[in-house]
Design a protein around this motif. Structure first.
Motif, PDB file in Angstrom:
ATOM      1  N   UNK A 203       0.171  -0.870   0.089  1.00  0.00           N
ATOM      2  CA  UNK A 203       0.093  -0.530   0.232  1.00  0.00           C
ATOM      3  C   UNK A 203       1.134   2.014  -0.158  1.00  0.00           C
ATOM      4  N   UNK A 204       1.728   1.018   0.392  1.00  0.00           N
ATOM      5  CA  UNK A 204       3.163   2.221   0.195  1.00  0.00           C
ATOM      6  C   UNK A 204       3.564   2.012  -1.080  1.00  0.00           C
ATOM      7  N   UNK A 205       4.446   1.207  -1.052  1.00  0.00           N
ATOM      8  CA  UNK A 205       5.654   1.117  -2.556  1.00  0.00           C
ATOM      9  C   UNK A 205       5.431   1.219  -3.666  1.00  0.00           C
ATOM     10  N   UNK A 206       3.741   1.045  -4.076  1.00  0.00           N
ATOM     11  CA  UNK A 206       2.779   1.037  -5.473  1.00  0.00           C
ATOM     12  C   UNK A 206       2.632   2.578  -5.307  1.00  0.00           C
ATOM     13  N   UNK A 207       1.781   3.216  -5.206  1.00  0.00           N
ATOM     14  CA  UNK A 207       1.742   4.808  -4.851  1.00  0.00           C
ATOM     15  C   UNK A 207       3.197   5.531  -4.774  1.00  0.00           C
ATOM     16  N   UNK A 208       4.074   5.020  -4.442  1.00  0.00           N
ATOM     17  CA  UNK A 208       5.814   5.410  -4.820  1.00  0.00           C
ATOM     18  C   UNK A 208       6.399   5.361  -5.540  1.00  0.00           C
ATOM     19  N   UNK A 209       5.741   4.020  -6.264  1.00  0.00           N
ATOM     20  CA  UNK A 209       6.358   3.875  -7.532  1.00  0.00           C
ATOM     21  C   UNK A 209       6.182   4.159  -8.770  1.00  0.00           C
ATOM     22  N   UNK A 210       4.398   4.969  -8.839  1.00  0.00           N
ATOM     23  CA  UNK A 210       3.885   5.377  -9.416  1.00  0.00           C
ATOM     24  C   UNK A 210       4.374   6.679  -9.650  1.00  0.00           C
ATOM     25  N   UNK A 211       4.479   7.406  -8.621  1.00  0.00           N
ATOM     26  CA  UNK A 211       4.719   9.140  -8.174  1.00  0.00           C
ATOM     27  C   UNK A 211       6.645   9.061  -8.846  1.00  0.00           C
ATOM     28  N   UNK A 318      17.520   2.542   7.002  1.00  0.00           N
ATOM     29  CA  UNK A 318      17.006   2.447   8.469  1.00  0.00           C
ATOM     30  C   UNK A 318      15.612   2.913   8.916  1.00  0.00           C
ATOM     31  N   UNK A 319      15.135   2.150  10.120  1.00  0.00           N
ATOM     32  CA  UNK A 319      13.581   1.649  10.436  1.00  0.00           C
ATOM     33  C   UNK A 319      12.766   1.191  10.059  1.00  0.00           C
ATOM     34  N   UNK A 320      12.109   1.074  10.933  1.00  0.00           N
ATOM     35  CA  UNK A 320      11.080  -0.704  10.953  1.00  0.00           C
ATOM     36  C   UNK A 320       9.864  -0.595  10.489  1.00  0.00           C
ATOM     37  N   UNK A 321       9.336  -1.822   9.959  1.00  0.00           N
ATOM     38  CA  UNK A 321       8.000  -1.505   9.673  1.00  0.00           C
ATOM     39  C   UNK A 321       7.983  -1.814   8.195  1.00  0.00           C
ATOM     40  N   UNK A 322       6.528  -1.692   7.619  1.00  0.00           N
ATOM     41  CA  UNK A 322       6.486  -2.444   6.490  1.00  0.00           C
ATOM     42  C   UNK A 322       6.131  -0.895   5.212  1.00  0.00           C
ATOM     43  N   UNK A 323       6.319   0.483   5.843  1.00  0.00           N
ATOM     44  CA  UNK A 323       6.138   1.562   5.426  1.00  0.00           C
ATOM     45  C   UNK A 323       8.036   1.893   4.768  1.00  0.00           C
TER      46      UNK A 323
END
Length: 341
Positions: A203-211, A318-323
């Protein structure tokens, strides 16, 4: 800031900005909006963009794309509206290289020069058809513009020619230019990524790649993740083998099922004939899981994947979680796309 490219091959714009601007321009042309496409023809010194960059003015969505940090856009917007009203090509020469410009209150401080063409979409009949061919990955968008108002645009076998009224050029011919008053530009076809499997990152990856300008295809058969199909440009409820048999070529593939057997199936087909044209294959999960998957793959698939596989996928940001994972994956794809991988 980006210094001007060396003379030689046609300049290419950044894929991400091109996608947003071209899609918006096609929609504006189809609606009949009084919109104008601002196209960078030449740059000199340190500038925010390179030749081939674009921005759209006068569309229902407002301005789409940027040619500076926001300081020269008001002037371009006003001139773009005038070009749309006149239905003719206009030209702008923006030069901020002098000390006077540097210390002016509204100056960019970039020490650069932009030369732009303002192209009213009302005069470009069938422009949306060209953009559609470009979006489908059928080739780069090739533009050939002459100071007299002749414009040719082509994507693959699709070609359009127009002749519009044109103002006089406000600058002299470029010294040493082989064809003064003529510009040939290429807008690179958008990269395409095949995402095999959905999960919490999707849900984060697809909109980011499209942007960022990527065309996204999600391959997912499990009902649990079916709603995420709306976030992709294309969604296929098919097997990896069926997805790889579709007509569009892909620049990258991501294996992200969070399911051992489904990932094994995807890797086996990516290592087969259907996946040979994909130069970047990313696998989500730790190195030990990759080793376990490789033990159960046919030797031929292992050999075919060895030089192309990026595992674990994602830069160590760095960071954790799906985002955070989605950001790291998108960052690695972007680095690969621009030749830094």
């Amino acid at each position: 800031m980006a210094d001007s490219p060396e003379p030689g091959s046609p300049p290419r714009s950044a894929p991400g900005g091109a996608r947003a601007v071209l899609e918006a321009s096609a929609a504006a042309a189809a609606r009949g909006d009084p919109a104008t496409l601002a196209l960078v023809l030449e740059t000199e010194g340190s500038t925010y963009v390179r030749a081939g960059a674009m921005a759209l003015f006068g569309a229902r969505e407002g301005q789409v794309g940027w040619l500076s940090g926001g300081c020269v856009e008001p002037e371009i917007e006003q001139r773009a509206a005038e070009a749309a009203a006149a239905q003719g090509i206009d030209w702008i020469d923006i030069d901020t290289r002098s000390d006077e410009d540097l210390f002016a209150g509204s100056a960019q401080g970039c020490r650069g020069r932009l030369r732009l063409a303002l192209l009213p979409l009302a005069g470009l009949r069938d422009w949306p058809a060209l953009v559609d061919e470009w979006r489908r990955g059928h080739g780069d968008l090739r533009l050939d513009l002459q100071a007299g108002g002749a414009l040719t645009a082509a994507v693959g076998d699709e070609r359009q020619r127009w002749t519009l009224p044109a103002a006089s050029l406000p600058w002299p011919s470029t010294p040493g230019s082989a064809e003064p008053g003529r510009w040939r530009l290429e807008i690179a076809a958008p990269p395409s990524v095949l995402v095999l499997g959905a999960g919490p990152e999707t849900s984060t990856l697809l909109p980011l790649l499209r942007t960022l300008g990527w065309m996204t295809t999600l391959v997912e058969r499990r009902p649990r993740w079916a709603a995420l199909a709306a976030l992709a440009d294309h969604a296929l409820a098919r097997s990896p083998a069926q997805a790889l048999a579709t007509a569009r070529a892909h620049d990258a593939a991501l294996v992200m099922h969070h399911h051992f057997e489904l990932d094994r199936e995807a890797l086996e087909h990516l290592g087969g004939d259907g996946g040979q044209g994909i130069g970047f294959v990313g696998l989500l999960g730790p190195q030990r899981r990759r080793d376990d998957l490789f033990r159960v793959l046919p030797a031929a698939a292992r050999d075919a994947l060895a030089a192309r596989l990026h595992s674990p996928i994602g830069l160590a940001l760095g960071g954790e979680g799906p985002e955070a994972i989605a950001l790291s994956v998108a960052a690695q794809l972007q680095r690969h796309r621009h030749g830094a991988d």
